[in-house]
Design a protein around this motif. Structure first.
Motif, short mmCIF file in Angstrom:
data_model
loop_
_atom_site.label_atom_id
_atom_site.label_comp_id
_atom_site.label_asym_id
_atom_site.label_seq_id
_atom_site.Cartn_x
_atom_site.Cartn_y
_atom_site.Cartn_z
N THR A 218 37.22 46.53 36.50
CA THR A 218 37.56 45.13 36.71
C THR A 218 36.34 44.23 36.52
O THR A 218 36.46 43.09 36.11
CB THR A 218 38.22 44.89 38.08
N GLU B 125 47.74 39.40 31.39
CA GLU B 125 48.31 40.09 32.54
C GLU B 125 49.26 41.19 32.09
O GLU B 125 49.20 42.33 32.57
CB GLU B 125 49.05 39.08 33.42
N ASN B 179 44.00 28.88 31.50
CA ASN B 179 44.10 29.48 32.83
C ASN B 179 43.06 30.56 32.98
O ASN B 179 42.73 31.27 32.03
CB ASN B 179 45.49 30.06 33.04
N THR B 180 42.55 30.70 34.19
CA THR B 180 41.51 31.70 34.41
C THR B 180 42.10 33.11 34.36
O THR B 180 43.27 33.33 34.67
CB THR B 180 40.83 31.46 35.76
N ALA B 182 40.19 35.37 35.97
CA ALA B 182 39.35 35.96 37.00
C ALA B 182 40.15 36.66 38.09
O ALA B 182 39.63 37.54 38.78
CB ALA B 182 38.45 34.90 37.61
N THR B 183 41.41 36.27 38.26
CA THR B 183 42.20 36.94 39.29
C THR B 183 42.59 38.35 38.85
O THR B 183 42.82 39.22 39.68
CB THR B 183 43.47 36.13 39.59
N LEU B 184 42.66 38.56 37.55
CA LEU B 184 43.03 39.88 37.02
C LEU B 184 41.82 40.74 36.73
O LEU B 184 41.80 41.93 37.02
CB LEU B 184 43.79 39.69 35.71
N ARG B 186 37.78 40.71 37.27
CA ARG B 186 36.74 39.97 37.98
C ARG B 186 35.58 39.61 37.07
O ARG B 186 34.84 38.68 37.33
CB ARG B 186 36.28 40.76 39.20
N ASP B 189 34.94 35.95 35.83
CA ASP B 189 34.27 34.93 36.63
C ASP B 189 33.04 34.38 35.92
O ASP B 189 32.98 33.19 35.58
CB ASP B 189 33.89 35.56 37.99
N GLY B 205 42.04 27.16 37.81
CA GLY B 205 42.20 28.18 38.83
C GLY B 205 40.98 29.06 39.03
O GLY B 205 41.01 30.02 39.80
N HIS B 206 39.88 28.73 38.36
CA HIS B 206 38.66 29.53 38.54
C HIS B 206 38.08 29.25 39.92
O HIS B 206 38.03 28.10 40.36
CB HIS B 206 37.66 29.17 37.44
N PRO B 207 37.62 30.29 40.61
CA PRO B 207 37.14 30.08 41.98
C PRO B 207 35.85 29.26 42.08
O PRO B 207 35.59 28.65 43.12
CB PRO B 207 36.90 31.51 42.50
#
Lengths: 371, 247
Positions: A218, B125, B179-180, B182-184, B186, B189, B205-207
């Motif tokens: 990841t 995704e 869309n980011t 980064a949720t899928l 890491r 980021d 949606g990026h942190p």
């Protein structure tokens, strides 16, 4: 009922580490959040060495830019050059002669040894073992001597050209490589005697900075860090380039993904590199060393991504051509930059002293992180 | 498809002048070859000779033409010559996403697809969860200021199980926000932060959508084409380095 707070109740301390710190291997700044001795998080601040290499590429011709790539991961300059040449050759559809490919493999593997030696010496020094750094630099010197004899430079070699090589090998090249391999193999045993079963070394590295296979994937972490987590993946085997499919070698892996395992993997890689060099030197074919590349090199409009297994992981170059002599866009996918991102995950729950070990074990070069 | 536009947009202004000059320099007898030039392949790169046959017909007729060798006889590139990319993965993606994916192509043996920007996140995704593409190699962008949508954002993804690497490309206008991922993945980021730093493309949606390599207060995005190679944020340099110029 106001609760009185004293300094003892403060549960988070922010500690700044770097950019001038002997153990950050360059100008890396890490902001640590501590709970006592325990690390709660690590924030990296990077960019101190940013030179805008990708912008420079857009303003140089393909040949002119080649020496710049050596200045990114400057301890593995040959690997950088190889990745760049491969990407441009794919884009331009250039065939590289077999002899050139074979010499490229020899020099790249020698450079892998040099890069790992620098890692081992400084990593051991960070943890407190003084001796290895002297031994490692002594052996690295021999590799650099071969580079110097071959192309006149020791560190930023610019050893390869688009289409092949600039220089034919020197007279005793094969002999020097064989002599180095025979001599170096015994030295690896020596390092292992010093460290592998050393109780302090094991104590400082076992179970420290664990990154398992899922986390590696990841975070996009590649190279020895990924292999130490048990993933048998090496671009030299997975998608061979430069004739690596012809050589017989193994991919060393471990299971735990901790600092000790990464050390073991890299020690094994020394031995595998020696194996590859021996085979390549023995099978070095005669023939031309440079393919047909016009002096004014204009690849057709298009794009290509090529990546190699650099000492630190997957090093990729994405080149976009608009048909002119200069790249329209050149992107470097640096292994150090991507691997460094996992530092936070690896540090959480460790002690402050382990942070130094973890930065060392990722094996970063800030020239490549910041580009 | 994007590559079709690139040369048309870029080369004509640059090509028009250099093309005219060698013709003049080649003296009067080149008038015939000059005449067929505009009617020939117009969007080609600078200093391109006319298509092979008319040029060859003119050459023996002209007795002495010293500047002739200056004109490269090589056929100039016009567009990226792609081949269609086929296979079970393409079928699965077409079935799932339909028109959201505009193109499946292979160039130099490397597969890529061109998608609509809003659907890229769901493609990544889907590829991760159902097709084993579990390693996001890189995210980057290319700036084409002449185009209507100036940025082309590129995601490179790899599958350990399949040992396959593919590229996803999508055009993004200056104000559009991808869309980011980064949720899928890491790793996205930092990669997205670098794209933001260098191009000014914000990811939805990026942190932590902040600069990563350049200082936070820096003005400008260096990898945009209008940003000169010697340009810098003078105010920042003066304020923070206490020097007039870093050049």
């Amino acid at each position: 009922m106001a609760t009185s707070t004293t300094f003892l109740d403060t549960n988070e301390l922010v500690l700044n580490m770097g950019p001038q710190h002997p153990s950050t291997h360059g100008v890396l700044r890490v902001i640590l959040k501590l709970d006592g001795e325990k690390v709660m998080g690590a924030d990296c601040v990077i960019g101190y060495l940013h030179r805008g290499v990708e912008k420079i590429a857009e303003n140089r011709t393909y040949q002119q830019f080649a020496p710049y790539v050596d200045r990114m991961d400057y301890v593995a300059a040959v690997s950088n050059g190889l990745g760049y040449c491969l990407a441009v050759e794919t884009l331009g559809g250039i065939e590289v002669p077999e002899r050139a490919q074979c010499v490229r493999v020899i020099l790249t593997e020698l450079n892998r040894i040099a890069s790992h030696l620098l890692w081992l010496g400084t990593h051991a020094l960070d943890i407190g073992a003084m001796t290895p750094v002297f031994y490692c630099f002594r052996e690295r010197e021999e590799v650099l001597k071969i580079f110097e004899k071959y192309c006149g430079a020791r560190l930023t070699t610019h050893a390869f050209r688009i289409g092949g090589l600039q220089y034919e090998t020197y007279d005793t090249f094969e002999k020097d490589c064989h002599a180095f391999c025979d001599w170096f193999e015994k030295k690896v045993d020596e390092y292992e005697e010093l460290l592998t079963t050393n109780r302090i070394w094991v104590g400082r590295t076992k179970g420290v900075g664990i990154l398992d296979a899922e986390a590696c994937k990841t975070y996009g972490v590649t190279g020895p860090v990924l292999r130490a987590a048990g993933v048998e993946w090496d671009l030299r085997k997975a998608q061979p380039y430069c004739g690596y499919e012809k050589y017989d070698f193994d991919i060393p892996t471990c299971a735990n993904g901790d600092t000790y395992d990464r050390y073991i993997v890299r020690m094994q890689e020394f031995r595998q590199s020696v194996r590859i060099i021996r085979q390549a030197v023995d099978s070095l074919p005669e023939g031309p060393i440079k393919g047909r590349v016009s002096k004014v090199f204009k690849p057709p409009i298009g794009e290509a991504y090529e990546s190699i297994e650099a000492p630190k992981g997957e090093l990729g170059y994405y080149v976009v051509s608009d048909g002119s002599t200069q790249p329209y866009r050149l992107r470097v996918r640096p292994p150090s930059f991507v691997n460094l991102q996992a530092l936070d995950e690896m540090c959480r729950g460790c002690l402050v002293a382990d942070v130094v070990a973890i930065i060392g074990t990722i094996d970063i070069v800030l020239g490549e992180v910041d580009r | 498809m994007d590559e079709d536009k690139k040369p048309e947009a870029q080369t004509p202004p640059a090509a028009a002048q250099p093309k005219a000059e060698p013709v003049k320099a080649a003296s009067a007898e080149a008038a015939s070859s000059g005449a067929d030039k505009p009617s020939g392949t117009a969007p080609a790169a600078a200093a391109k000779p006319p298509a092979a046959s008319p040029g060859a017909a003119v050459k023996p007729a002209a007795p002495a033409r010293p500047p002739r060798p200056k004109v490269p006889p090589k056929k100039a590139p016009a567009v990226m010559e792609v081949e269609p990319w086929q296979g079970s993965l393409v079928d699965a993606l077409t079935e799932r996403f339909g028109d959201a994916i505009k193109e499946f192509s292979t160039y130099r043996g490397q597969d890529f697809l061109v998608a609509e920007l809003p659907s890229v996140a769901s493609i990544i995704e889907y590829l991760k969860l159902e097709q084993d593409f579990d390693y996001l190699v890189d995210i980057t962008a290319v700036d084409n200021p002449e185009k209507e949508k100036r940025f082309e954002v590129i995601w490179i993804i790899y599958s350990f199980a399949r040992n396959t690497r593919i590229r996803i490309k999508a055009s993004a206008g200056a104000d559009e926000k991808p869309n980011t991922a980064a949720t899928l993945h890491r790793t996205a980021d930092w990669l997205e932060r670098e794209v933001f730093d260098m191009f000014g493309i914000e990811f939805e949606g990026h942190p932590n959508m902040t600069r990563i390599l350049l200082p936070d207060e820096w003005q400008g995005h260096p990898l945009r084409k209008e940003y000169s190679i010697i340009q810098q944020d003078q105010d920042w340099v003066r304020e923070n380095l206490q020097i007039e110029s870093a050049q």
